[in-house]
Design a protein around this motif. Structure first.
Motif, short mmCIF file in Angstrom:
data_model
loop_
_atom_site.label_atom_id
_atom_site.label_comp_id
_atom_site.label_asym_id
_atom_site.label_seq_id
_atom_site.Cartn_x
_atom_site.Cartn_y
_atom_site.Cartn_z
N PRO A 86 -87.35 3.87 -36.72
CA PRO A 86 -88.52 3.87 -35.84
C PRO A 86 -88.15 3.23 -34.49
O PRO A 86 -87.13 2.54 -34.38
CB PRO A 86 -89.55 3.03 -36.61
N THR A 87 -88.98 3.46 -33.50
CA THR A 87 -88.66 3.00 -32.15
C THR A 87 -88.39 1.50 -32.08
O THR A 87 -87.43 1.07 -31.44
CB THR A 87 -89.81 3.36 -31.18
N ARG A 88 -89.19 0.71 -32.74
CA ARG A 88 -88.99 -0.75 -32.70
C ARG A 88 -87.61 -1.13 -33.24
O ARG A 88 -86.91 -1.97 -32.67
CB ARG A 88 -90.08 -1.46 -33.49
N ALA A 89 -87.18 -0.50 -34.32
CA ALA A 89 -85.86 -0.79 -34.89
C ALA A 89 -84.76 -0.35 -33.92
O ALA A 89 -83.75 -1.05 -33.76
CB ALA A 89 -85.70 -0.09 -36.23
N LYS A 90 -84.95 0.79 -33.26
CA LYS A 90 -83.97 1.25 -32.27
C LYS A 90 -83.83 0.24 -31.14
O LYS A 90 -82.72 -0.08 -30.71
CB LYS A 90 -84.36 2.61 -31.69
N VAL A 91 -84.95 -0.27 -30.68
CA VAL A 91 -84.93 -1.26 -29.59
C VAL A 91 -84.21 -2.52 -30.05
O VAL A 91 -83.39 -3.08 -29.30
CB VAL A 91 -86.37 -1.57 -29.11
N LEU A 92 -84.46 -2.96 -31.27
CA LEU A 92 -83.79 -4.16 -31.78
C LEU A 92 -82.29 -3.93 -31.96
O LEU A 92 -81.49 -4.82 -31.65
CB LEU A 92 -84.45 -4.61 -33.09
N VAL A 93 -81.91 -2.76 -32.46
CA VAL A 93 -80.48 -2.43 -32.60
C VAL A 93 -79.83 -2.42 -31.22
O VAL A 93 -78.73 -2.95 -31.02
CB VAL A 93 -80.29 -1.08 -33.33
N ASP A 94 -80.50 -1.79 -30.24
CA ASP A 94 -79.96 -1.75 -28.88
C ASP A 94 -79.80 -3.15 -28.30
O ASP A 94 -78.78 -3.47 -27.69
CB ASP A 94 -80.87 -0.93 -27.96
N LEU A 95 -80.81 -3.99 -28.50
CA LEU A 95 -80.71 -5.37 -28.01
C LEU A 95 -79.53 -6.10 -28.62
O LEU A 95 -78.78 -6.78 -27.92
CB LEU A 95 -82.01 -6.14 -28.31
N ALA A 96 -79.38 -5.97 -29.91
CA ALA A 96 -78.25 -6.63 -30.58
C ALA A 96 -76.93 -6.11 -30.03
O ALA A 96 -76.02 -6.89 -29.75
CB ALA A 96 -78.33 -6.41 -32.09
N GLY A 97 -76.81 -4.81 -29.88
CA GLY A 97 -75.58 -4.23 -29.35
C GLY A 97 -75.28 -4.66 -27.93
O GLY A 97 -74.13 -4.97 -27.58
#
Length: 179
Positions: A86-97
């Motif tokens: 979901p979008t929120r998980a994508k944003v969190l993965v992107d932030l971590a990366g």
């Protein structure tokens, strides 16, 4: 957060300017390559400088365009599960990366390449090829380009944090650039 989002817009504008330089570098490299081929085959005249300037322009294209690729969210992803998040998980993965990988690596490589650039600039090191060019302009693209990617990474972090805090809108499909 509004000031940080304004900073992100400023960084995006800088990235856009360097993306224009990258586009012109592609055009110039194609024009030089074509001219070189026509002259070489028509008049049997060539110069290593023509080849080297094409390499320099290619370096500018890649290094100055990399930040724009990150900005428009078109960079390569290798996580096969990312598309299902979901979008929120994508944003969190992107932030971590961005925080754990992109910023440390780009800053480390940019910093590590600076002494090489300075040495080449001070010594005015030339290519060993006959008719070759000075090397420092090509070397400058490495620390400059990676610094631009790191700067764009900061912008992306700000925009994603703003989205998580519900103060920044982004495309609902999360496949287009975050504006």
């Amino acid at each position: 957060m509004k000031r940080l989002l304004a900073l992100a817009r400023g960084i995006d504008a800088i990235t856009d300017c360097f993306a224009v330089l990258a586009k012109w570098a592609i055009l110039a490299a194609c024009a030089i390559s074509t001219t070189n081929a026509v002259i070489r085959y028509s008049f049997d005249i060539s110069s290593n400088a023509f080849l080297e300037v094409q390499w320099y322009l290619f370096a500018a294209c890649v290094m100055f365009g990399a930040a724009q690729v990150l900005r428009v969210n078109e960079h390569v992803r290798v996580d096969i599960f990312y598309g299902m998040y979901p979008t929120r998980a994508k944003v969190l993965v992107d932030l971590a990366g961005l925080v754990l990988f992109l910023l440390p690596m780009t800053l480390f490589i940019a910093y590590s390449s600076l002494p090489v650039f300075v040495r080449m600039f001070v010594s005015q090191e030339m290519s060993s090829n006959s008719g070759g060019l000075i090397r420092w302009p090509a070397m400058l693209t490495i620390p400059l380009g990676l610094s631009l990617v790191a700067l764009q990474g900061v912008s992306e972090i700000i925009k994603r944090a703003g989205w998580l805090m519900h103060v920044h809108e982004m495309d609902t499909h999360y496949e287009r650039p975050l504006q």
